[in-house]
Scaffold this active site. Structure first.
Site, PDB file in Angstrom:
ATOM      1  N   ASP A  65       0.978  -1.031   0.499  1.00 34.81           N
ATOM      2  CA  ASP A  65      -0.552  -0.241  -0.089  1.00 34.81           C
ATOM      3  C   ASP A  65       0.873   1.361   0.286  1.00 34.81           C
ATOM      4  O   ASP A  65       2.385   1.240   0.707  1.00 34.81           O
ATOM      5  CB  ASP A  65      -0.992   0.049   0.926  1.00 34.81           C
ATOM      6  CG  ASP A  65      -1.599   1.415   1.534  1.00 34.81           C
ATOM      7  OD1 ASP A  65      -2.579   1.160   1.182  1.00 34.81           O
ATOM      8  OD2 ASP A  65      -1.205   2.162   1.990  1.00 34.81           O
ATOM      9  N   GLU A  77      -3.028   0.384  -4.254  1.00 37.95           N
ATOM     10  CA  GLU A  77      -2.632  -1.021  -2.916  1.00 37.95           C
ATOM     11  C   GLU A  77      -3.025  -2.437  -4.549  1.00 37.95           C
ATOM     12  O   GLU A  77      -3.644  -2.216  -4.829  1.00 37.95           O
ATOM     13  CB  GLU A  77      -3.955  -1.345  -2.357  1.00 37.95           C
ATOM     14  CG  GLU A  77      -3.677  -2.066  -0.978  1.00 37.95           C
ATOM     15  CD  GLU A  77      -4.874  -2.383  -0.311  1.00 37.95           C
ATOM     16  OE1 GLU A  77      -4.611  -3.381   0.957  1.00 37.95           O
ATOM     17  OE2 GLU A  77      -5.092  -1.479  -0.082  1.00 37.95           O
TER      18      GLU A  77
END
Length: 602
Positions: free
Chosen positions: A192, A292
């Protein structure tokens, strides 16, 4: 001699504990603009076929002429990638001296190339080359990224560390852990970008992302403007986060409010994912959202070392090239990697965490509240609580049959997820059936819509966008649906409605608009509108075309040609270059939104 992966246990589907939906449940949220950009850049990244080699004299004559005329050229270099030539460099020749040529590329950056490194040169049609399509974000970039190395640094054999074998859980009768050999084990990373949008804006202003105090606000002119991202300091100091409204920001908050630049976020996301892809092959790389991604590095240890070595190298490379800080969850499967990311890696440096099946009792079952667990939303949590299930421990120890009776296959999935079990493989992608695919657009309205003509105007504009997307992909659809969200619940507690109708397969804007208006007028009872969406599904490639008995064939052909002409004009000059007169009325939003990406400032 290559070493076998230490943490690897693939389970044959016939031995799965439940019929896992696999990658279908990991269908993340992606902007259509983001998807299009990924596809476009992936195409340009592919090695190109070798062009005929030219003599040094031929190349110099062509470059000199291009320099004198400031014309565009295509240059293929001797540089190889995986023993194949890279795509040519395209740009306008801005300088030629001392054995070097300066080329201005489409992103307005100057690239200097040694003439001796050029193996083939060709003139480009300047008019076509300079044309910038609406989806060409490279020409709109505001941030100039540092160059990346094409190859990640492979480690010398003596520098490679081997991961310790993660022990499987002890056999526990009458639970999913009864037979540990039925548990899938691989090395998965969920990566992320920390406060991605806010971090990009910090880097734009030469600030360190973790020290910045900024928040990205969409539609700053509106009191209901939405926070799209906030820096870590804003989150910890003031509780400002995704979804916070502008009117909730107090004057005493030391926050710099900035406008979004969605085109930049998409471009930088691609640059970051290019780094991930060098630590595994594309089959084991999966983009989950705009900030992500998942990668499976089970087969990469002989080149890049242990999980920790790879995670650290990825974090360093992304930070050096973009200034963005990444957090990494590592797990035996995608679910455990995602949970490790969300519940541990994001909280403190070094922004890494590893979860295995043995961590389930201590870490997974301690996640509170239920809504902090991936895939459990507020409504599902409320239903679970009505069953006296208040924690993941309760969920894991509720009889599977009871959950299945209440939730069906979702109950089965929740039960095994509560034990950390996920059979998803990144290589087994979910591909929707052709008939279930669809194209849709929606928007949140910036004010209350109460007049019928305003509502029909915005429905027509969205139908226009959907029709253009269908024509772009040369497909038609036979089901038109609308989704309407109310500003506040009606007396019956209803927050909106959805409806659909079947039509003759079409991609024509007028057909979609008429269907959307029909559905709206059939179901709307004067409620205040704050969100509107139109979707066309049951997609197919047209093998023939059904012409109405009430419309002359010549008129049908003329309208079809007109719509294609409008599409071409908009593609070249932008959507607002040609709009319907109704878009000039109070209900129109198309002109104001024409420069937006994903509903936000580009």
């Amino acid at each position: 001699m290559p070493r076998a992966a230490v943490n690897l246990q693939d389970v044959n589907r016939s031995n799965w504990l439940y019929p896992d939906r696999g990658m279908a449940k990991w269908m993340g949220w992606l902007l259509s603009d983001h998807s299009a950009y990924l596809e476009q850049e992936a195409h340009f990244d592919k090695p190109d076929h070798p062009l005929p080699a030219m003599s040094a004299r031929e190349i110099n004559v062509l470059l000199k002429r291009a320099w004198e005329q400031s014309s565009a050229v295509s240059l293929q270099l001797n540089e190889l990638y995986n023993n194949q030539y890279l795509p040519p460099i395209e740009g306008v020749v801005m300088g030629l001296a001392a054995g070097q040529v300066n080329v201005m590329q489409r992103n307005e950056q100057i690239r200097t190339v040694a003439v001796a490194d050029i193996r083939h040169a060709a003139d480009l049609n300047a008019t076509k080359w300079w044309r910038v399509d609406a989806d060409d974000y490279a020409a709109q970039m505001h941030i100039h990224l540092q160059p990346q190395q094409r190859h990640s640094q492979q480690l010398a054999p003596q520098d490679i560390r081997v991961d310790p074998k993660r022990p499987l859980p002890d056999s526990t009768p009458d639970t999913p852990f009864a037979d540990p050999t039925r548990l899938p084990v691989r090395d998965l990373m969920c990566i992320d970008c920390k406060s991605f949008f806010a971090s990009v804006e910090a880097v734009r202003r030469a600030e360190y992302p973790l020290a910045a105090k900024n928040a990205v606000l969409s539609r700053e002119e509106s009191a209901g403007g939405l926070i799209l991202a906030a820096s870590p300091l804003c989150k910890s100091n003031y509780g400002v986060k995704l979804g916070t409204r502008k009117f909730e920001l107090r004057p005493d908050m030391d926050i710099q409010v900035v406008a979004p630049h969605m085109a930049d976020y998409i471009k930088i996301n691609y640059r970051i994912n290019s780094t991930y892809r060098r630590y595994t092959d594309d089959e084991h790389w999966y983009v989950y959202s705009i900030d992500e991604s998942f990668i499976d590095v089970t087969g990469s240890h002989n080149l890049f070392g242990s999980n920790q070595q790879m995670a650290t190298a990825i974090q360093d490379e992304v930070f050096q090239t973009t200034g963005i800080i990444t957090t990494i969850g590592i797990g035996d499967n995608p679910l455990l990697a995602k949970l490790a990311l969300d519940n541990e890696a994001k909280r403190q440096a070094p922004w890494q965490a590893t979860w295995s099946y043995r961590d389930v009792p201590a870490k997974l079952w301690s996640i509170r509240p239920l809504t902090d667990f991936w895939s459990i939303g507020a409504r599902t949590a409320a239903k679970l609580q009505r069953m006296n299930i208040d924690s993941l421990y309760d969920l894991a120890h509720t009889p599977r049959a009871k959950l299945h009776k209440r939730f069906g296959v979702l109950g089965d999935a929740m039960y095994f997820h509560a034990w950390g079990i996920d059979y998803s493989r990144l290589t087994h992608r979910y591909h929707p059936r052709e008939g279930s695919r669809g194209f849709g657009n929606s928007q949140v309205l910036m004010r209350d819509y109460v007049l019928k003509r305003d509502c029909e105007t915005v429905l027509a504009e969205i139908s226009d966008q959907v029709g253009a997307r269908l024509r772009k992909h040369n497909v038609v659809g036979s089901v038109v649906s609308i989704s309407i969200g109310f500003g506040e619940p009606d007396p019956d507690g209803t927050r909106g409605f959805g409806a659909q109708t079947q039509v003759d397969p079409t991609s024509r804007t007028n057909d979609i608009t008429r269907a959307a208006w029909y559905l709206f007028n059939e179901h709307w009872n004067g409620q205040v509108l704050r969100s509107v969406g139109v979707r066309v599904s049951h997609i197919e490639h047209p093998l023939s075309e059904q012409i109405s008995l009430f419309e002359p064939a010549t008129k049908h052909a003329e309208i079809s040609q007109l719509e294609l002409t409008i599409d071409r004009i908009r593609k070249r000059f932008g959507f607002s270059a040609l709009v319907r007169a109704s878009s000039k009325t109070d209900g129109g939003t198309a002109i104001a939104r024409s420069g937006l990406v994903g509903g936000h400032q580009a």
